[in-house]
Design an enzyme around this catalytic site. Structure first.
Site, PDB file in Angstrom:
ATOM      1  N   CYS A   1      16.377   3.003  31.039  1.00  0.00           N
ATOM      2  CA  CYS A   1      15.007   3.102  30.528  1.00  0.00           C
ATOM      3  C   CYS A   1      14.450   1.719  30.214  1.00  0.00           C
ATOM      4  O   CYS A   1      15.011   0.972  29.412  1.00  0.00           O
ATOM      5  CB  CYS A   1      14.978   3.968  29.273  1.00  0.00           C
ATOM      6  SG  CYS A   1      13.326   4.124  28.572  1.00  0.00           S
TER       7      CYS A   1
ATOM      8  N   SER B   1      16.935  14.736  25.951  1.00  0.00           N
ATOM      9  CA  SER B   1      17.365  13.999  27.136  1.00  0.00           C
ATOM     10  C   SER B   1      18.881  14.023  27.197  1.00  0.00           C
ATOM     11  O   SER B   1      19.553  13.393  26.385  1.00  0.00           O
ATOM     12  CB  SER B   1      16.854  12.559  27.063  1.00  0.00           C
ATOM     13  OG  SER B   1      15.445  12.590  27.022  1.00  0.00           O
ATOM     14  N   LEU B   2      19.405  14.763  28.142  1.00  0.00           N
ATOM     15  CA  LEU B   2      20.854  14.985  28.219  1.00  0.00           C
ATOM     16  C   LEU B   2      21.499  13.917  29.109  1.00  0.00           C
ATOM     17  O   LEU B   2      22.336  13.144  28.688  1.00  0.00           O
ATOM     18  CB  LEU B   2      21.109  16.390  28.777  1.00  0.00           C
ATOM     19  CG  LEU B   2      22.491  16.947  28.534  1.00  0.00           C
ATOM     20  CD1 LEU B   2      22.666  17.323  27.080  1.00  0.00           C
ATOM     21  CD2 LEU B   2      22.733  18.154  29.430  1.00  0.00           C
TER      22      LEU B   2
ATOM     23  N   ASN C   1      13.847   6.897  38.333  1.00  0.00           N
ATOM     24  CA  ASN C   1      12.700   6.107  38.778  1.00  0.00           C
ATOM     25  C   ASN C   1      13.089   4.639  38.681  1.00  0.00           C
ATOM     26  O   ASN C   1      13.365   4.133  37.593  1.00  0.00           O
ATOM     27  CB  ASN C   1      11.517   6.419  37.853  1.00  0.00           C
ATOM     28  CG  ASN C   1      10.255   5.708  38.272  1.00  0.00           C
ATOM     29  OD1 ASN C   1      10.311   4.618  38.836  1.00  0.00           O
ATOM     30  ND2 ASN C   1       9.130   6.324  37.997  1.00  0.00           N
TER      31      ASN C   1
ATOM     32  N   CYS D   1       0.835  12.136  28.120  1.00  0.00           N
ATOM     33  CA  CYS D   1       2.152  11.657  27.684  1.00  0.00           C
ATOM     34  C   CYS D   1       1.900  10.454  26.782  1.00  0.00           C
ATOM     35  O   CYS D   1       1.349   9.446  27.230  1.00  0.00           O
ATOM     36  CB  CYS D   1       2.941  11.280  28.933  1.00  0.00           C
ATOM     37  SG  CYS D   1       4.496  10.490  28.595  1.00  0.00           S
TER      38      CYS D   1
ATOM     39  N   SER E   1      10.037  14.942  22.859  1.00  0.00           N
ATOM     40  CA  SER E   1      11.225  14.652  23.665  1.00  0.00           C
ATOM     41  C   SER E   1      12.089  13.646  22.910  1.00  0.00           C
ATOM     42  O   SER E   1      11.616  12.600  22.487  1.00  0.00           O
ATOM     43  CB  SER E   1      10.780  14.065  25.012  1.00  0.00           C
ATOM     44  OG  SER E   1      11.900  13.678  25.766  1.00  0.00           O
TER      45      SER E   1
ATOM     46  N   CYS F   1      11.856   0.242  21.819  1.00  0.00           N
ATOM     47  CA  CYS F   1      12.699   1.362  21.374  1.00  0.00           C
ATOM     48  C   CYS F   1      14.061   0.785  21.050  1.00  0.00           C
ATOM     49  O   CYS F   1      14.502  -0.169  21.690  1.00  0.00           O
ATOM     50  CB  CYS F   1      12.821   2.374  22.522  1.00  0.00           C
ATOM     51  SG  CYS F   1      13.798   3.837  22.115  1.00  0.00           S
TER      52      CYS F   1
ATOM     53  N   GLU G   1      11.130   6.459  20.731  1.00  0.00           N
ATOM     54  CA  GLU G   1      11.860   7.666  20.352  1.00  0.00           C
ATOM     55  C   GLU G   1      11.087   8.316  19.197  1.00  0.00           C
ATOM     56  O   GLU G   1      11.092   7.804  18.071  1.00  0.00           O
ATOM     57  CB  GLU G   1      13.293   7.275  19.932  1.00  0.00           C
ATOM     58  CG  GLU G   1      14.079   8.345  19.221  1.00  0.00           C
ATOM     59  CD  GLU G   1      14.147   9.684  19.950  1.00  0.00           C
ATOM     60  OE1 GLU G   1      14.393   9.717  21.166  1.00  0.00           O
ATOM     61  OE2 GLU G   1      13.940  10.715  19.284  1.00  0.00           O
TER      62      GLU G   1
HETATM   63  N1  SAH Z   1      12.940   8.714  23.658  1.00  0.00           N
HETATM   64  C1  SAH Z   1      12.587  10.005  24.129  1.00  0.00           C
HETATM   65  C2  SAH Z   1      11.282  10.061  24.884  1.00  0.00           C
HETATM   66  C3  SAH Z   1      10.952   8.960  25.846  1.00  0.00           C
HETATM   67  S1  SAH Z   1      11.775   8.956  27.403  1.00  0.00           S
HETATM   68  C4  SAH Z   1      13.722  10.602  24.933  1.00  0.00           C
HETATM   69  O1  SAH Z   1      14.743   9.961  25.102  1.00  0.00           O
HETATM   70  O2  SAH Z   1      13.613  11.758  25.343  1.00  0.00           O
HETATM   71  C5  SAH Z   1      11.169  10.359  28.257  1.00  0.00           C
HETATM   72  C6  SAH Z   1      12.078  10.810  29.394  1.00  0.00           C
HETATM   73  O3  SAH Z   1      12.058   9.844  30.455  1.00  0.00           O
HETATM   74  C7  SAH Z   1      13.534  10.955  28.964  1.00  0.00           C
HETATM   75  O4  SAH Z   1      14.047  12.196  29.402  1.00  0.00           O
HETATM   76  C8  SAH Z   1      14.238   9.824  29.691  1.00  0.00           C
HETATM   77  O5  SAH Z   1      15.579  10.187  29.960  1.00  0.00           O
HETATM   78  C9  SAH Z   1      13.370   9.674  30.939  1.00  0.00           C
HETATM   79  N2  SAH Z   1      13.476   8.349  31.599  1.00  0.00           N
HETATM   80  C10 SAH Z   1      13.548   7.134  31.021  1.00  0.00           C
HETATM   81  N3  SAH Z   1      13.676   6.170  31.957  1.00  0.00           N
HETATM   82  C11 SAH Z   1      13.669   6.778  33.152  1.00  0.00           C
HETATM   83  C12 SAH Z   1      13.789   6.318  34.518  1.00  0.00           C
HETATM   84  N4  SAH Z   1      13.932   5.031  34.814  1.00  0.00           N
HETATM   85  N5  SAH Z   1      13.753   7.246  35.507  1.00  0.00           N
HETATM   86  C13 SAH Z   1      13.618   8.557  35.209  1.00  0.00           C
HETATM   87  N6  SAH Z   1      13.498   9.041  33.958  1.00  0.00           N
HETATM   88  C14 SAH Z   1      13.547   8.177  32.942  1.00  0.00           C
END
Ligand code: SAH
Length: 358
Positions: free
Chosen positions: A126, A219-220, A295, A112, A198, A119, A167
């Site tokens: 996040c 990411s929905l 998380n 990963c 992603s 970001c 991102e």
């Molecule tokens: N910016 C991109 C990729 C990075 S985040 C995106 O938004 O997809 C990768 C994944 O981790 C995303 O699906 C995001 O929703 C998830 N994510 C971010 N913070 C998180 C957290 N605290 N707990 C669980 N998933 C999280």
């Protein structure tokens, strides 16, 4: 006074740029390919050991290019049923830090990678979004995460997910350049279908993604625009209906089933009404769902009041989506205890000091 030459990282050069360099110094175009095969296929960092290229070129290359990897500041491990994950905190040349996670499950060795330091998308759950965007990573900084961790782990990396910090579509040119090297059969040789981008949903930017065979995850994280906007400000520009119609268009560019990532947050997006709405919006079921229990291990103030749902609620969500015809996976704990969420190891290091330093 001796002039100090600022050396460029060799991993920032594309094949055509290296060819240009070689030709401009009187060498053959093919020598660039040979050098890059040493760098990416064999992971060699010492130009002098690249025995099939002219001696003179072996001397010139290190005067112009550095082959340094980022520095490993810290690692954390997690073992769970069937696999191991290791999280790396890496320091880049200018002192910025990013994270990569190596997930070793049987034959699948996934890395990963991060695409930005910080970001600017501002997602509420996040950790990476809190400092805002610090800077884009260069293509070489993306690629060298793979080279470094391949070397450190002694494992061949089979899959790449752009799910680390940042991102990827907000740094599309560097991401494109890194994917060109990852997928070149003579360099890293990773099949495009084993690379997943992603995104929080920057749909217009997707047109700029050069390798159309890579997989896509969006990411929905919510079933209605009000909740999604409160969690993800980007929803004001690209809303749920835009995403739903995008997945239904079966975009000619993206050949595989799109994955919808859904971070599950208690009382916010885990109700029966949410389920019903998701099923309505995305039927007929052409997408896969990846449910990610929130998380909280790097929890910040903005995450206060947010919790992951009970396991039973998550299992029920999964079952109902499956029954509606969707493929569903739950990202249970992979890397939860090692602060697998974006930016969390970095934030923890800041809070608790350097006791994890190697
Ligand atoms: N910016 C991109 C990729 C990075 S985040 C995106 O938004 O997809 C990768 C994944 O981790 C995303 O699906 C995001 O929703 C998830 N994510 C971010 N913070 C998180 C957290 N605290 N707990 C669980 N998933 C999280």
């Amino acid at each position: 006074m001796e002039k100090k030459i600022l050396k460029k990282s060799v991993y920032d050069s594309s094949l055509s740029e290296m060819e240009e360099f070689c030709v401009s110094r009187g060498f053959k175009k093919y020598n660039a390919f040979q050098a890059m095969r040493w760098l990416y296929f064999y992971g060699r960092q010492d130009f002098d050991k690249m025995t099939d290229i002219p001696k003179k070129l072996r001397e010139i290359l290190p005067l112009n290019f550095s082959t340094e990897f980022p520095e490993i500041l810290n690692t954390m491990d997690e073992e769970d049923l069937g696999g191991r994950s290791r999280k790396y905190l890496l320091r880049l040349k200018d002192g910025e830090t990013v994270e990569s996670v190596f997930i070793n499950y049987d034959k699948r060795k996934t890395l990963c990678v991060s695409s930005q330091a910080g970001c600017r998308m501002g997602c509420a759950f996040c950790e990476t979004s809190f400092p805002g965007l610090v800077r884009n990573l260069s293509s070489g900084e993306i690629i060298s995460q793979v080279l470094l961790i391949r070397k450190h782990s002694g494992e061949d990396i089979t899959n790449i997910v752009f799910m680390g910090m940042g991102e990827p579509l907000d740094n599309i040119s560097a991401v494109n350049r890194s994917i060109a090297i990852m997928t070149e059969p003579n360099f890293m040789g990773i099949a495009p279908r084993k690379i997943t981008i992603s995104t929080c949903g920057l749909l217009d930017k997707l047109e700029e993604l050069e390798n159309k065979k890579c997989k896509l995850a969006i990411s929905l994280n919510a079933s209605n625009d009000r909740t999604r906007t409160s969690l993800m400000p980007v929803n004001r520009k690209y809303g749920l209906e835009d995403i739903a119609s995008f997945t239904k268009k079966k975009p000619p560019s993206i050949h595989n089933k799109i994955t919808l990532e859904y971070v599950m947050i208690k009382g916010l997006n885990d109700s029966k009404a949410d389920l019903k709405e998701l099923i309505r919006m995305f039927s007929p079921a052409r997408v896969k769902f990846n449910l990610i229990p929130l998380n909280k291990s790097g929890s910040t103030e903005r995450m206060e009041g947010m919790d992951r749902p009970e396991n039973k609620v998550i299992a029920d969500f999964k079952e109902k989506l499956s029954r509606a015809g969707f493929a569903v996976t739950v990202r249970f704990s992979k890397a939860q205890s090692i602060n697998g969420g974006c930016g969390q190891l970095k934030a923890r290091q800041k809070r608790e000091g350097n006791q994890y330093l190697l």
